[in-house]
Design a protein around this motif. Structure first.
Motif, PDB file in Angstrom:
ATOM      1  N   ASN A  63      -2.046  -3.151  -3.801  1.00 13.68           N
ATOM      2  CA  ASN A  63      -3.348  -2.483  -3.831  1.00 13.68           C
ATOM      3  C   ASN A  63      -3.989  -2.593  -5.208  1.00 13.68           C
ATOM      4  OD1 ASN A  63      -3.117  -1.641  -1.165  1.00 13.68           O
ATOM      5  ND2 ASN A  63      -2.304   0.365  -1.691  1.00 13.68           N
ATOM      6  N   PHE A  64      -3.197  -2.370  -6.243  1.00 12.46           N
ATOM      7  CA  PHE A  64      -3.740  -2.343  -7.606  1.00 12.46           C
ATOM      8  C   PHE A  64      -4.105  -3.734  -8.103  1.00 12.46           C
ATOM      9  CE2 PHE A  64      -0.794   1.559  -8.106  1.00 12.46           C
ATOM     10  CZ  PHE A  64      -1.713   2.349  -7.427  1.00 12.46           C
ATOM     11  N   ILE A  65      -3.433  -4.768  -7.616  1.00  7.93           N
ATOM     12  CA  ILE A  65      -3.818  -6.134  -7.988  1.00  7.93           C
ATOM     13  C   ILE A  65      -5.226  -6.427  -7.477  1.00  7.93           C
ATOM     14  CG2 ILE A  65      -3.379  -8.588  -7.592  1.00  7.93           C
ATOM     15  CD1 ILE A  65      -0.392  -7.965  -7.591  1.00  7.93           C
ATOM     16  N   PHE A  66      -5.467  -6.103  -6.210  1.00  6.22           N
ATOM     17  CA  PHE A  66      -6.788  -6.378  -5.633  1.00  6.22           C
ATOM     18  C   PHE A  66      -7.883  -5.621  -6.373  1.00  6.22           C
ATOM     19  CE2 PHE A  66      -4.532  -7.622  -1.571  1.00  6.22           C
ATOM     20  CZ  PHE A  66      -5.016  -8.920  -1.554  1.00  6.22           C
ATOM     21  N   THR A  67      -7.687  -4.324  -6.590  1.00  2.00           N
ATOM     22  CA  THR A  67      -8.740  -3.546  -7.245  1.00  2.00           C
ATOM     23  C   THR A  67      -8.855  -3.891  -8.732  1.00  2.00           C
ATOM     24  OG1 THR A  67      -7.198  -1.683  -7.562  1.00  2.00           O
ATOM     25  CG2 THR A  67      -8.579  -1.643  -5.603  1.00  2.00           C
ATOM     26  N   GLU A 195      18.685  -9.291   3.156  1.00  2.00           N
ATOM     27  CA  GLU A 195      18.408  -7.987   3.756  1.00  2.00           C
ATOM     28  C   GLU A 195      17.364  -7.230   2.940  1.00  2.00           C
ATOM     29  OE1 GLU A 195      21.863  -5.662   4.444  1.00  2.00           O
ATOM     30  OE2 GLU A 195      22.891  -7.198   5.637  1.00  2.00           O
ATOM     31  N   PHE A 196      16.407  -6.680   3.648  1.00  2.00           N
ATOM     32  CA  PHE A 196      15.368  -5.861   3.018  1.00  2.00           C
ATOM     33  C   PHE A 196      15.076  -4.708   3.965  1.00  2.00           C
ATOM     34  CE2 PHE A 196      11.475  -4.716   0.864  1.00  2.00           C
ATOM     35  CZ  PHE A 196      11.637  -5.197  -0.428  1.00  2.00           C
ATOM     36  N   ASN A 197      14.924  -3.517   3.415  1.00  2.00           N
ATOM     37  CA  ASN A 197      14.740  -2.338   4.257  1.00  2.00           C
ATOM     38  C   ASN A 197      13.561  -2.512   5.209  1.00  2.00           C
ATOM     39  OD1 ASN A 197      13.803   0.504   5.001  1.00  2.00           O
ATOM     40  ND2 ASN A 197      15.682   0.966   3.882  1.00  2.00           N
ATOM     41  N   LYS A 198      13.811  -2.266   6.495  1.00  2.00           N
ATOM     42  CA  LYS A 198      12.771  -2.487   7.496  1.00  2.00           C
ATOM     43  C   LYS A 198      11.654  -1.453   7.438  1.00  2.00           C
ATOM     44  CE  LYS A 198      15.238   0.023  11.171  1.00  2.00           C
ATOM     45  NZ  LYS A 198      15.819  -0.099  12.535  1.00  2.00           N
ATOM     46  N   ASN A 199      11.896  -0.330   6.776  1.00  2.00           N
ATOM     47  CA  ASN A 199      10.873   0.710   6.679  1.00  2.00           C
ATOM     48  C   ASN A 199       9.965   0.545   5.469  1.00  2.00           C
ATOM     49  OD1 ASN A 199      11.839   2.166   8.993  1.00  2.00           O
ATOM     50  ND2 ASN A 199      13.507   2.974   7.741  1.00  2.00           N
ATOM     51  N   ALA A 200      10.283  -0.391   4.578  1.00  2.00           N
ATOM     52  CA  ALA A 200       9.458  -0.609   3.391  1.00  2.00           C
ATOM     53  C   ALA A 200       8.118  -1.218   3.803  1.00  2.00           C
ATOM     54  CB  ALA A 200      10.179  -1.528   2.420  1.00  2.00           C
ATOM     55  N   PRO A 201       6.996  -0.701   3.289  1.00  2.00           N
ATOM     56  CA  PRO A 201       5.676  -1.141   3.757  1.00  2.00           C
ATOM     57  C   PRO A 201       5.187  -2.453   3.157  1.00  2.00           C
ATOM     58  CG  PRO A 201       5.415   0.562   2.114  1.00  2.00           C
ATOM     59  CD  PRO A 201       6.901   0.414   2.337  1.00  2.00           C
ATOM     60  N   VAL A 202       5.866  -2.992   2.126  1.00  2.00           N
ATOM     61  CA  VAL A 202       5.380  -4.222   1.507  1.00  2.00           C
ATOM     62  C   VAL A 202       5.384  -5.339   2.542  1.00  2.00           C
ATOM     63  CG1 VAL A 202       7.684  -4.886   0.662  1.00  2.00           C
ATOM     64  CG2 VAL A 202       5.624  -5.768  -0.466  1.00  2.00           C
ATOM     65  N   ASN A 203       4.337  -6.129   2.551  1.00  2.00           N
ATOM     66  CA  ASN A 203       4.158  -7.151   3.581  1.00  2.00           C
ATOM     67  C   ASN A 203       3.559  -8.409   2.975  1.00  2.00           C
ATOM     68  OD1 ASN A 203       1.051  -6.900   3.914  1.00  2.00           O
ATOM     69  ND2 ASN A 203       1.801  -4.795   4.058  1.00  2.00           N
ATOM     70  N   VAL A 204       3.146  -9.310   3.821  1.00  2.00           N
ATOM     71  CA  VAL A 204       2.639 -10.604   3.372  1.00  2.00           C
ATOM     72  C   VAL A 204       1.394 -10.462   2.500  1.00  2.00           C
ATOM     73  CG1 VAL A 204       1.144 -10.994   5.385  1.00  2.00           C
ATOM     74  CG2 VAL A 204       2.156 -12.956   4.191  1.00  2.00           C
ATOM     75  N   SER A 205       0.734  -9.310   2.531  1.00  2.00           N
ATOM     76  CA  SER A 205      -0.438  -9.089   1.689  1.00  2.00           C
ATOM     77  C   SER A 205      -0.113  -9.219   0.205  1.00  2.00           C
ATOM     78  CB  SER A 205      -1.037  -7.700   1.946  1.00  2.00           C
ATOM     79  OG  SER A 205      -1.399  -7.543   3.289  1.00  2.00           O
ATOM     80  N   LEU A 263     -10.667  -6.756   0.219  1.00  2.00           N
ATOM     81  CA  LEU A 263      -9.439  -7.429   0.642  1.00  2.00           C
ATOM     82  C   LEU A 263      -8.215  -6.522   0.552  1.00  2.00           C
ATOM     83  CD1 LEU A 263      -9.775 -11.019  -0.860  1.00  2.00           C
ATOM     84  CD2 LEU A 263      -9.668 -10.405   1.553  1.00  2.00           C
ATOM     85  N   MET A 264      -8.301  -5.469  -0.263  1.00  2.00           N
ATOM     86  CA  MET A 264      -7.178  -4.538  -0.357  1.00  2.00           C
ATOM     87  C   MET A 264      -6.820  -3.964   1.000  1.00  2.00           C
ATOM     88  SD  MET A 264      -6.807  -0.959  -2.434  1.00  2.00           S
ATOM     89  CE  MET A 264      -6.810   0.058  -0.960  1.00  2.00           C
ATOM     90  N   ALA A 265      -7.785  -3.882   1.902  1.00  2.00           N
ATOM     91  CA  ALA A 265      -7.570  -3.255   3.202  1.00  2.00           C
ATOM     92  C   ALA A 265      -6.584  -4.020   4.077  1.00  2.00           C
ATOM     93  CB  ALA A 265      -8.901  -3.103   3.938  1.00  2.00           C
ATOM     94  N   ILE A 266      -6.372  -5.308   3.811  1.00  2.00           N
ATOM     95  CA  ILE A 266      -5.374  -6.011   4.620  1.00  2.00           C
ATOM     96  C   ILE A 266      -3.980  -5.468   4.337  1.00  2.00           C
ATOM     97  CG2 ILE A 266      -6.754  -8.108   4.813  1.00  2.00           C
ATOM     98  CD1 ILE A 266      -4.903  -9.383   2.700  1.00  2.00           C
ATOM     99  N   ASN A 267      -3.819  -4.833   3.172  1.00  2.00           N
ATOM    100  CA  ASN A 267      -2.518  -4.262   2.826  1.00  2.00           C
ATOM    101  C   ASN A 267      -2.363  -2.849   3.379  1.00  2.00           C
ATOM    102  OD1 ASN A 267       0.065  -4.169   1.452  1.00  2.00           O
ATOM    103  ND2 ASN A 267      -0.915  -2.853  -0.067  1.00  2.00           N
ATOM    104  N   ASN A 268      -3.299  -1.964   3.039  1.00  2.00           N
ATOM    105  CA  ASN A 268      -3.102  -0.552   3.412  1.00  2.00           C
ATOM    106  C   ASN A 268      -3.556  -0.230   4.819  1.00  2.00           C
ATOM    107  OD1 ASN A 268      -5.856  -0.839   2.705  1.00  2.00           O
ATOM    108  ND2 ASN A 268      -6.025   1.314   2.175  1.00  2.00           N
ATOM    109  N   GLU A 282      -6.972   6.152  -1.248  1.00  2.00           N
ATOM    110  CA  GLU A 282      -6.129   7.067  -2.043  1.00  2.00           C
ATOM    111  C   GLU A 282      -6.212   6.819  -3.543  1.00  2.00           C
ATOM    112  OE1 GLU A 282      -2.308   6.386  -0.153  1.00  2.00           O
ATOM    113  OE2 GLU A 282      -2.540   8.254   0.975  1.00  2.00           O
ATOM    114  N   GLY A 283      -7.401   6.552  -4.043  1.00  2.00           N
ATOM    115  CA  GLY A 283      -7.587   6.425  -5.486  1.00  2.00           C
ATOM    116  C   GLY A 283      -7.257   5.077  -6.078  1.00  2.00           C
ATOM    117  N   ALA A 284      -6.872   4.097  -5.264  1.00  2.00           N
ATOM    118  CA  ALA A 284      -6.493   2.782  -5.796  1.00  2.00           C
ATOM    119  C   ALA A 284      -7.666   2.098  -6.495  1.00  2.00           C
ATOM    120  CB  ALA A 284      -5.968   1.892  -4.672  1.00  2.00           C
ATOM    121  N   GLY A 285      -8.900   2.387  -6.058  1.00  2.00           N
ATOM    122  CA  GLY A 285     -10.067   1.793  -6.702  1.00  2.00           C
ATOM    123  C   GLY A 285     -10.219   2.242  -8.143  1.00  2.00           C
TER     124      GLY A 285
END
Length: 365
Positions: A63-67, A195-205, A263-268, A282-285
């Protein structure tokens, strides 16, 4: 003669500023009767201790990279875009409309369409302040701040009256279809036996954000448009003399800035929530402003600064949870980092400049 080498300006000043911020934060933690060494260990463990924590850290970093890139593009044109928050929110609306109303068969097809939707909506929300600045002389800082509030109200209205699921108590849209699901790091790394935790939200974004940083570099330093943006930012008078159209540069720079925020929206929105939620940004901007300033408006610096704030967000949350340190104090730590790297930058810069000048004179003597 340069007052200090480029490496000192890019690395040494931010590093000293961060150390000062953490030192003062440690004193504040001691003042409330907590152990600052244990606090920093908890933050590091909470941000990087396991794949789940790393996943959240990289999610915030994305998120912070995009903003951060968004703010930096405008800054190179001497425009202080405070509207990344609203532009990212409108980008979320664009992504949601694309994902909700088209039955996508696969994420690889949905992602480019969602990126276009987010970028177009973000750019459109930046266009009006850009036009007012270029044609009417309205200050970009004032108009973009105002548009943050307008954008927030608009998203709330559309969610409540058009996109909210009938009968639901939550102000959010319906979930996107399975074809709009972005692969997480768990899904991306599993074929390689990692192995990477399946609940972690980081994705291809996250990878898209890194590509955006590369694209930013080539745009600003390797294209004619980038040269014109930087020339206008250095001197409007000289840019006019060189035949550069100020109205065109202001509008284009702000459109690119708004598109990056969108473009940040593809992540969150598309990646993590898989639906549009009120106040999803949530204040990322606003954090993007600090990221751009700390990163010296250079993509490498922005990525590193975004990672730092991802660490502060995730590690700070863990610190509040495990060490019973008030969440407000975590916000204070984040604010101290912003203050030292932004507002108090000259407090570190001035003595270092004097030091390097003295060293240079000694060498020449």
């Amino acid at each position: 003669m340069n007052k200090m080498p480029k490496w000192a300006d890019a690395v040494l000043i931010p590093l000293i500023s961060i150390l000062l911020a953490f030192l003062l934060s440690g004193l504040v933690i001691m003042a409330i009767g907590k152990d600052p060494v244990m606090a920093i260990k908890t933050m590091v463990q909470g941000a990087f201790g396991n794949s789940n924590n790393i996943g959240y850290t990289l999610y915030y970093t994305t998120n912070f990279i995009f903003t951060g890139l968004s703010v930096a593009v405008a800054y190179h044109a001497r425009l202080f875009n405070i509207g990344s928050e609203g532009q990212a929110a409108l980008g979320g609306l664009g992504v949601a409309l694309v994902c909700l109303y088209v039955p996508w068969p696969h994420w690889a097809i949905a992602l480019p369409a969602a990126m276009i939707g987010g970028a177009v909506f973000g750019a459109a929300w930046a266009f009006i302040p850009a036009y007012l600045q270029a044609k009417r002389g309205s200050h970009i800082v004032i108009t973009t701040i105002m548009f943050n509030f307008i954008g927030s109200a608009l998203i709330g209205y559309i969610l409540l009256n058009y996109l909210k699921v009938p009968g639901s108590m939550s102000t959010e849209s319906a979930r996107f279809g399975a074809g709009a699901h972005l692969p997480t790091f768990h899904e991306m790394l599993a074929p390689f036996g990692i192995e990477f935790n399946k609940n972690a939200p980081v994705n291809v974004s996250f990878l898209i954000a890194l590509l955006a940083a590369v694209g930013f570099y080539f745009l600003i330093w390797r294209t004619r448009l980038g040269y014109e943006i930087r020339a206008y930012g250095q001197s409007e008078t000289a840019a006019k003399y060189a035949g550069i159209n100020p109205v065109r540069i202001v509008v284009i720079a702000m459109l690119i800035s708004g598109a990056l925020s969108g473009l940040m929206a593809i992540n969150n929105v598309m990646g993590e929530a898989e639906r549009l939620i009120d106040n999803a940004v949530e204040g990322a901007g606003f954090i993007g402003i600090a990221v751009a300033l700390m990163g010296r408006n250079h993509p490498i610096g922005i990525v590193l600064a975004a990672l730092l704030f991802g660490f502060l967000y995730q590690g700070g949350g863990e610190l509040s949870f495990w060490e019973s340190i008030p969440r407000e104090l975590v916000v204070v730590i984040q604010a101290l980092v912003i203050m030292f790297t932004g507002a108090l930058d000259n407090m570190v810069r001035a003595p270092l400049e004097k030091l390097f000048i003295a060293l240079n004179k000694k060498k020449e003597a």
